[in-house]
Design an enzyme around this catalytic site. Sequence first.
Site, PDB file in Angstrom:
ATOM      1  CB  CYS A  51      22.068 -19.696  -0.371  1.00 29.12           C
ATOM      2  SG  CYS A  51      20.640 -20.830  -0.252  1.00 29.12           S
ATOM      3  CB  ALA A  54      17.330 -18.139   0.871  1.00 27.24           C
ATOM      4  NE  ARG A  85      10.242 -13.151   2.228  1.00 24.83           N
ATOM      5  CZ  ARG A  85       9.554 -12.893   1.159  1.00 24.83           C
ATOM      6  NH1 ARG A  85       8.849 -13.944   0.638  1.00 24.83           N
ATOM      7  NH2 ARG A  85       9.624 -11.757   0.461  1.00 24.83           N
ATOM      8  CG  HIS A 187      16.248 -11.513  -5.313  1.00 23.02           C
ATOM      9  ND1 HIS A 187      17.266 -10.793  -4.668  1.00 23.02           N
ATOM     10  CD2 HIS A 187      15.608 -12.305  -4.435  1.00 23.02           C
ATOM     11  CE1 HIS A 187      17.123 -10.931  -3.341  1.00 23.02           C
ATOM     12  NE2 HIS A 187      16.174 -11.830  -3.076  1.00 23.02           N
TER      13      HIS A 187
END
Lengths: 535, 454
Positions: A51, A54, A85, A187
Amino acid sequence: MSSVRDHLLEQYSARVYKNRKDHVITAGENNPDVITANTRTIPGIITQRGCCFAGCKGVVLGPIKDAAIIVHGPIGCAYYSWGTRRHKAFADEKDGEQADCYLEYCFSTDMQEPDIVFGGEKKLKQAITEAVSIFKPTAIFICSTCPVGLIGDDIHAVARWGEEEYGIKCIGFSCEGYKGVSQSAGHHIANNQLIKYIIGTGDKAPKKKYSVNLLGEYNIGGDGWEVEKLLKRCGIEVVSVFTGGSSYRDIKNSHLANLNLVQCHRSINYVAEMMYDKYGIDWLKVNFIGVQSTIEALRSIGKYFGDEELIARIEDVISDELGTVFDEIQYLKSKLKGKTAALYVGGSRSHHYQTLLKDFGISTVLAGYEFAHRDDYEGREVIPDIKIDADSKNIESITVEKDPKYYKVFLSDEQKEALAEKGVQLNYYEGMFKEMDEGSIICDDLNHFETEEFLRILKPDIFFSGIKDKFVAQKNGLLSRQLHSYDYSGPYSTFTGAVKFGQDILMGLSTPAWGLIRAPWKQIPNLEGSLGGEE
Amino acid sequence: MLDYTTKEMAERSALTINPAKTCQPVGAMYAALGVHKCLPHSHGSQGCCAFHRMFLTRHFKDPAMASSSSFTEGASVFGGGSNLKTAAKNIFDLYKPDIIAVHTTCLSETIGDDLNAIITDIDIPESKYIVHCNTPSYKGSHITGFTNMVSGFINYLSKKSGVVSEKICVMPGFVNPGDIREYKKLLKAMKVDFTMLPDTSGVMDTPMTGKYEMYPQGGTRIPDIIALGDCKKTIALGLQTSEPSAEVLRKKCGVEYEAMPLPMGVELTDKFIMALQDLSKEEIPFEIEEERGQLVDMMLDIHPYTYGKTVAIYGDPDTVLGITAFVLELGMIPKFVITGTPGAVFEQKANDLFDKFAVTDCIAKAGTDLFYLHQLIKNEKVDLLIGGTHGKTIARAEDIPLVRMGFPIIDRYIHSYMPLVGYKGAMRMAEQIANALMDYQDSHCDEKDLEVVM
């Protein structure tokens, strides 16, 4: 090959067929090939997509080590994006300025029912107060999760309050999970806030003659450090990295670099474009994954700066690095040549790793992106043709003006044209399609059903993907390596990384357990067994 | 490592730092995977489903399949009803489960989607099922979500036919497939006929065969869930995790229950075995007595290395209480015992254990986080840490050996195949604890003191 695509799509109901048919392409069938991307996943279709949160907190902001990122919401979103991550970083000091590293910490307002009912701003303010009192960070980022947007908490007002109250940088990111259709929206939101509030706020000029920012490099497994080392050897200063191993401290000076190098186009192209518009900094799409592509990237940088001494130094570095890895690469190639691969990763790696696979003579039969846009497949030339749908419209797209103080042009238009003739195209990404073999399959938002079907039909030797589908492939007897986390190996970037990658593939293909899957008694025809009906 | 964690205990009322819990839906997804041919479905935005699948896969190293309603901004405004309807159709068409188990998310809960109404409106194919439970992420923890999903299956499916069967219902708690296999071994040895709900063995610990099965052999069968209403009794293992679901079955179908702690360590396993004996009226077989005897023998063997050692335990409430009970039996001192999951019963039960073994100055706290635990440890160092992966930073920062137990363990392999429950599970715990302490001694003692025989 198109029969492969058709066979797969035929199994869908009419409605799903209608949706999916334009996401699955056989390379070379149309001229040019066109794909549909960055559209909603159909509910119920098992997607690997995540999503907006994220993409914003997990991908772009997460690696910024000296920002205390407070996730405003119930506990889960903070929890799942905590240390999972592999964007490595450590605290350091640069020119007397410290950058702490909070990556081992997870900060959440852990909203409870009363916060949802009566609003969570008060709790968020108190959380900021506590974070400041314990950690004394130079920057606090607030990331919203789904309910925050729904109940209308004004995190940006709280951020302004935080800045005034504590005199630190405090930025809100409205990256609720339901925004957009994938991580991609996140992003964009992160990019917007970075350009609005951080880039351009510092004044520490680079010391070297040639300096760059490394954009879209998240330092997974230490990739970014390898690239930095390589650039340093060539005499190029890395001002900041977006955002692997990097810091608020460094990013605020990024507008003072000469050139932006873009590794992951999807996640950071907005920053690249906006820095071009605002500061006049050109960007160059590079790929430090793969031996040939690393050489190409270094040479392009040399050509951009056009300094013979630098170019000579770059050539020295290339021949030296190549010399160190050449024998091992040749050995690995002798073992891996002729193998086939399928790749399904994010918004860049499915392209980047094809070039590395080519170094070893491995061809790609299937590639797809999880959250890319058409330009990541077809090249930036299609951007004017991309139809903006309702989901994308909801994501703010900002335009920036030339910065009166810092706007600076490094190369004239004539020089850029001359560069283009030498094969160095600035401010451009060619996309994945152009490098793919005719007949290979390209699949956007590859779902579970398609994964199983394609792997069954195409029978690649290796499937590169993520954790959610890794074991599906492995259970089917197929080597699967994660290209998000590198299966906790790496770094895979540059020359030495290529060797490590090749070794890992060879290890995966050679591990003796593959030969033990069938029990011996299942391999021998049971001639003495009774035939049906005898007992 | 964790350099900014100070010794001075920080006053906090709003900021959670390094949580020891996660949100409800991941627990619901795990529970739903324990039903045969069930596809868990996350009613919210895609990210929730992706995060949960990622987390479960990292813990079990096996595929965790689930679907999502893939909410967009529009669905978040107008409601996710049509998303769920579309999803159900596509799921039955394409993935062909027998049952879809829907859980909500903080998104669908906040907008107030009425799942009962939406599901009633869905055209469910013949002999297929859709069930749901509410799992608002802003209440409880992943443990609560697990409980709610188990209750959801009972609410939708379990029926009382009027004929009481000989079967008992066993609710395993939030445990690994390895634990469930151990329960089954003991139940079989005790000749107790049972239905386990949920049963993730054979689903999240599948063998390598060269062929992936989306719906593996394991999981509770739907007819067995329906027939739970006729069970003669429920054994609810894990007071916080299982008792609420046992109560749901009691209320709905009148099945009485006995709730007990997870059978971890000697006495709690004894209690479980005797409860089973009470049901079967069978002699306790030699193999169980033998196992118990072996365990106690081991505990005596290793006592010089465990007695008086201090330990900090963190994780899920029932698991932490079980480990606490066992370390006390080993003569250890459970100095700090914490869980992120809220609930007063945890602290009360932990304090009862402290009293029973007459250990003093131990702290039990529910609804707290690992930052708090680390601060406690900075003020009083312990000899051992026991819990999931996220304690490894504390272990490294303070140079304390860590034994991984519970959920989540995302940095080690194989653990989920192995039990912590039963005598066998306690043997494994004993081995791990002793090895960790003894390895630490070997790596930290003066060279002249390195013992060849221990």
